[in-house]
Design a protein around this motif. Structure first.
Motif, mmCIF file in Angstrom:
data_model
loop_
_atom_site.group_PDB
_atom_site.id
_atom_site.type_symbol
_atom_site.label_atom_id
_atom_site.label_comp_id
_atom_site.label_asym_id
_atom_site.label_seq_id
_atom_site.Cartn_x
_atom_site.Cartn_y
_atom_site.Cartn_z
ATOM 1 N N GLN A 103 44.470 0.873 -45.856
ATOM 2 C CA GLN A 103 44.219 2.050 -45.463
ATOM 3 C C GLN A 103 43.466 2.468 -44.371
ATOM 4 O O GLN A 103 42.287 1.992 -43.943
ATOM 5 C CB GLN A 103 42.400 1.798 -47.242
ATOM 6 C CG GLN A 103 42.404 4.249 -46.924
ATOM 7 C CD GLN A 103 43.526 5.040 -46.944
ATOM 8 O OE1 GLN A 103 44.127 4.930 -45.856
ATOM 9 N NE2 GLN A 103 43.959 4.630 -47.798
ATOM 10 N N PRO A 104 44.036 2.544 -43.565
ATOM 11 C CA PRO A 104 44.249 3.005 -42.068
ATOM 12 C C PRO A 104 43.516 3.700 -42.108
ATOM 13 O O PRO A 104 42.633 4.101 -40.754
ATOM 14 C CB PRO A 104 45.858 3.089 -41.316
ATOM 15 C CG PRO A 104 46.270 2.056 -42.514
ATOM 16 C CD PRO A 104 46.211 2.479 -43.842
ATOM 17 N N ASN A 105 43.065 4.447 -42.929
ATOM 18 C CA ASN A 105 42.075 6.207 -42.576
ATOM 19 C C ASN A 105 40.703 5.875 -43.024
ATOM 20 O O ASN A 105 40.216 6.824 -42.792
ATOM 21 C CB ASN A 105 43.095 6.814 -43.398
ATOM 22 C CG ASN A 105 43.714 7.451 -42.508
ATOM 23 O OD1 ASN A 105 44.810 7.159 -41.559
ATOM 24 N ND2 ASN A 105 44.715 8.624 -43.738
ATOM 25 N N HIS A 106 40.702 4.702 -43.569
ATOM 26 C CA HIS A 106 39.323 4.096 -44.015
ATOM 27 C C HIS A 106 38.283 4.609 -42.458
ATOM 28 O O HIS A 106 38.446 4.483 -41.497
ATOM 29 C CB HIS A 106 39.146 2.590 -44.402
ATOM 30 C CG HIS A 106 38.130 2.500 -44.574
ATOM 31 N ND1 HIS A 106 36.438 2.466 -44.455
ATOM 32 C CD2 HIS A 106 38.034 1.911 -46.227
ATOM 33 C CE1 HIS A 106 36.053 2.165 -45.513
ATOM 34 N NE2 HIS A 106 36.839 1.715 -46.410
ATOM 35 N N PRO A 107 36.983 5.356 -43.141
ATOM 36 C CA PRO A 107 36.598 5.483 -42.119
ATOM 37 C C PRO A 107 35.675 4.173 -41.780
ATOM 38 O O PRO A 107 34.550 4.949 -40.813
ATOM 39 C CB PRO A 107 35.708 6.804 -42.867
ATOM 40 C CG PRO A 107 35.686 6.732 -43.870
ATOM 41 C CD PRO A 107 36.857 5.881 -44.277
ATOM 42 N N TYR A 108 35.066 3.218 -41.862
ATOM 43 C CA TYR A 108 34.517 2.871 -42.029
ATOM 44 C C TYR A 108 34.215 1.881 -41.441
ATOM 45 O O TYR A 108 33.605 0.742 -41.025
ATOM 46 C CB TYR A 108 32.652 2.754 -42.690
ATOM 47 C CG TYR A 108 32.494 3.918 -43.356
ATOM 48 C CD1 TYR A 108 31.546 4.929 -42.423
ATOM 49 C CD2 TYR A 108 32.360 4.420 -44.331
ATOM 50 C CE1 TYR A 108 31.440 5.859 -42.449
ATOM 51 C CE2 TYR A 108 32.333 6.252 -44.432
ATOM 52 C CZ TYR A 108 30.961 6.984 -43.474
ATOM 53 O OH TYR A 108 31.186 8.194 -44.243
ATOM 54 N N VAL A 109 35.256 1.460 -41.904
ATOM 55 C CA VAL A 109 36.149 -0.159 -41.514
ATOM 56 C C VAL A 109 36.212 -0.606 -40.439
ATOM 57 O O VAL A 109 35.731 -1.735 -39.712
ATOM 58 C CB VAL A 109 37.370 -1.048 -42.564
ATOM 59 C CG1 VAL A 109 38.487 0.042 -41.660
ATOM 60 C CG2 VAL A 109 37.535 -2.485 -42.480
ATOM 61 N N ALA A 110 36.459 0.326 -39.324
ATOM 62 C CA ALA A 110 37.008 -0.188 -37.714
ATOM 63 C C ALA A 110 35.896 -1.173 -37.281
ATOM 64 O O ALA A 110 35.705 -2.103 -36.312
ATOM 65 C CB ALA A 110 37.110 1.093 -37.103
ATOM 66 N N LYS A 111 34.380 0.142 -38.062
ATOM 67 C CA LYS A 111 33.530 -0.399 -37.459
ATOM 68 C C LYS A 111 32.373 -1.841 -37.632
ATOM 69 O O LYS A 111 31.829 -2.638 -36.921
ATOM 70 C CB LYS A 111 31.841 0.652 -37.355
ATOM 71 C CG LYS A 111 30.819 0.681 -36.929
ATOM 72 C CD LYS A 111 29.420 1.428 -36.788
ATOM 73 C CE LYS A 111 28.220 1.392 -35.863
ATOM 74 N NZ LYS A 111 27.599 0.442 -36.001
#
Length: 596
Positions: free
Chosen positions: A409-417
């Motif tokens: 899910q590239p649009n995941h709002p928190y995984v990048a952090k």
């Protein structure tokens, strides 16, 4: 010897349970508060929803009722003569507008020309994903208003300029002496009420959407408005206030699991997630932070039931306009209900800590009607596994899991952090993951290792029976309890609030102090005689407006300058000047002696 074998077997089992695919850790098994654990797991599935309306709003020109004004003039003269009001002009005019404000419809009648405004309004609420392919749950009052409620919304949001002009005309008729702030405020109130009572709404159009981040992770200024369709809608509070929405073209969305009504009882702590209008409407915070759900908690106070037999849960967990439609969780992370509203005082003020929740069984009824099966997404499964490793300080093991989530899910709002935080923790030497050899031995070795373990145990048991001294164990001198997957012991974390258009980024809307709807029945007299329940929806309101995502989606309520139909659109309130002049002359002729 058997005691030693039992201990060895226990250590081996602990290592197996720590391997990938093991059951999820509970907050009590992790060194994090319950609220922190819950918020981290559930926030990705909680979304800001928007309902928007456009319409043609028309109100007639107010014409002074001369007979009523004459009677008011005589009453004013008598009040001055009797000393009930002072003889100075400001006091007289203050008394006049106060009397008009008590009953505007008595002193003004609808006339021509009709003033027409092309207007928009809306609100913000909270919704949450229940399937990976885009089915969402929210409150029914978050997706549309009844005609009378919509008229009230437009009257509050679209007629600001019309109300100001009418009030200014009245003040001009009163003359320069009528210039104090109280007279101006009262004059404004007169036409807020009168125009709302005489409003006409035509050509209404509505749309639903949600704000979603663009690829790259993180909810930020690249968020966009995504259209969403209404699938099913219940009855607005005090009915079964739940609605089902669908966003097309979605997959692998984060989801939250549904629990049972029986999962909680009086005294348990409940947790609410959503978007309070107190935040989405302020200019203090940036767009990114406004799109981050707020988490509150409080005890389950009581089980309630409406006169129609609809069950509701009363909780002391704080909620606000804009929270409507938001999920309410048990400490195990399952949804046990949907936030609908809170008690308000008769004067419109909120009552702190009295929120009402529609039980999850009603949500399931609505889902079953449409044959929608709630399901955990692959994204959520991987994300929750990664979070448990992260909270156990096993950063190097959590990192590939978080990357798996980002791929799903590239649009995941928190995984990048979380990826960044894990990398920084590893660099800082905070990683407590086990040696990469041990997981390979226990997991990758497969059946061969299992046979070796069983063989060693059998051999040790046999030697024990022959009273032969056992050699040192061949297992690595590592405590499995501290290895991968082990969780250190420690503490664990839309009137209806939200959609009657309530909660808008920048003003009341389906999540803003949205439709300030009061229930169709009054509460019984007694300790609560001044209270009613309103949906926690946040209506779009006036500035401050939020730039960014809102620019790509529904705007906060706006109204174009009114266009008049017919001649005389800008004339002063018809007939009032002469009556007020007569009142001035009367005051001059019959002014009583001044008091000393």
């Amino acid at each position: 010897m058997w005691r030693r074998l039992s201990a060895v077997a226990g250590l081996a089992m602990a290592g197996v349970l720590a391997l990938p695919g093991a059951a999820m850790a509970k907050p009590k098994e992790l060194d994090v508060p319950v609220g922190t654990w819950l918020a981290a797991r559930t926030h990705p599935a909680v979304q800001l929803t928007s309902v928007s309306y456009t319409a043609e709003v028309a109100v007639p020109t107010p014409v002074a009722n001369l007979d009523a004004i004459k009677q008011l003039t005589q009453q004013g003269i008598s009040a001055v003569q009797s000393g009930k009001i002072s003889a100075d002009e400001n006091s007289i005019y203050r008394w006049v507008v106060q009397q008009m404000a008590k009953e505007p419809g008595r002193y003004f009648s609808p006339g021509t020309p009709e003033r027409v405004v092309e207007a928009s309004a809306g609100g913000l609420c909270t919704g949450w994903w229940v399937t990976p392919d885009g089915y969402m749950v929210t409150a029914a009052h978050c997706v549309g208003q009844e005609e009378t409620e919509l008229a009230q919304t437009f009257a509050e949001q679209a007629l600001t300029e019309v109300n100001k002009k009418d009030a200014a005309d009245l003040i001009a008729d009163l003359g320069d002496a009528a210039s104090d702030d109280e007279i101006v405020r009262t004059a404004s109130k007169i036409f807020q009420v009168w125009n709302a009572d005489n409003i006409k709404i035509r050509n209404v159009q509505s749309s639903l959407s949600l704000l979603q981040s663009l690829p790259g992770g993180g909810v930020d200024k690249t968020a966009k408005s995504v259209p969403i369709e209404l699938v099913a809608k219940g009855t607005v509070y005090p009915g079964k206030d739940v609605a089902i929405l669908k966003a097309n073209g979605q997959n692998n969305l984060p989801t939250v699991p549904l629990g049972q009504d029986s999962d909680v009882r009086v005294g348990d702590t409940l947790y609410i997630s959503g978007f309070p209008g107190t935040v989405t409407q302020t200019s203090i915070f940036n767009v990114e932070s406004k799109l981050d759900p707020a988490f509150t908690e409080g005890p389950y106070n009581a089980s309630r039931q409406t006169p129609e037999g609809v069950p509701y849960i009363q909780t002391q967990a704080p909620s606000y306009p804009g929270n409507s439609g938001g999920p309410v969780f048990s400490r195990d992370g399952k949804v046990i209900g949907i936030l609908v509203g809170g008690l308000i005082q008769q004067d419109g003020g909120s009552t702190e800590g009295e929120s009402f929740v529609l039980p999850v069984s009603i949500v399931k009824e609505k889902l079953n009607e449409k044959n929608i099966k709630p399901a955990e997404s692959a994204t959520t499964k991987a994300y929750n596994e990664a979070l448990d490793l992260f909270f156990a300080n096993h950063y190097s093991e959590a990192l590939p899991k978080f990357r798996e989530v980002q791929a799903l899910q590239p649009n995941h709002p928190y995984v990048a952090k979380y990826i960044t935080d894990s990398q920084q923790a590893i660099t800082a030497g905070k990683d407590e993951s086990s040696s990469p050899i041990l997981p390979w031995v226990l997991w990758g070795g497969g059946g061969a290792v299992a046979l070796l373990v069983v063989g060693a145990l059998v051999a040790m048991a046999g030697k024990g029976r022959r009273r032969v001294k056992t050699p040192p164990t061949s297992f690595p001198p590592v405590s499995y309890g501290a290895q991968p997957g082990h969780s250190p012991q420690g503490p664990g974390y839309g009137q209806p609030y939200g959609g009657a258009p309530g909660g808008a980024l920048g003003g009341p809307s389906a999540g803003a102090q949205a439709y300030q709807q009061r229930p169709p029945y009054p509460l019984p007299p007694g300790s609560e005689e001044t209270r009613s329940v309103r949906p926690h929806a946040q209506q779009y309101g006036a500035p401050p407006q939020i730039q960014g995502p809102q620019a790509q989606g529904p705007q906060a309520p706006q109204a174009q300058a009114p266009r008049a139909q017919g001649p005389g659109a800008n004339t002063r309130i018809a007939g009032l000047e002469a009556e007020l002049e007569e009142l001035r002359r009367s005051m001059g002729q019959q002014r009583p002696p001044e008091r000393r």
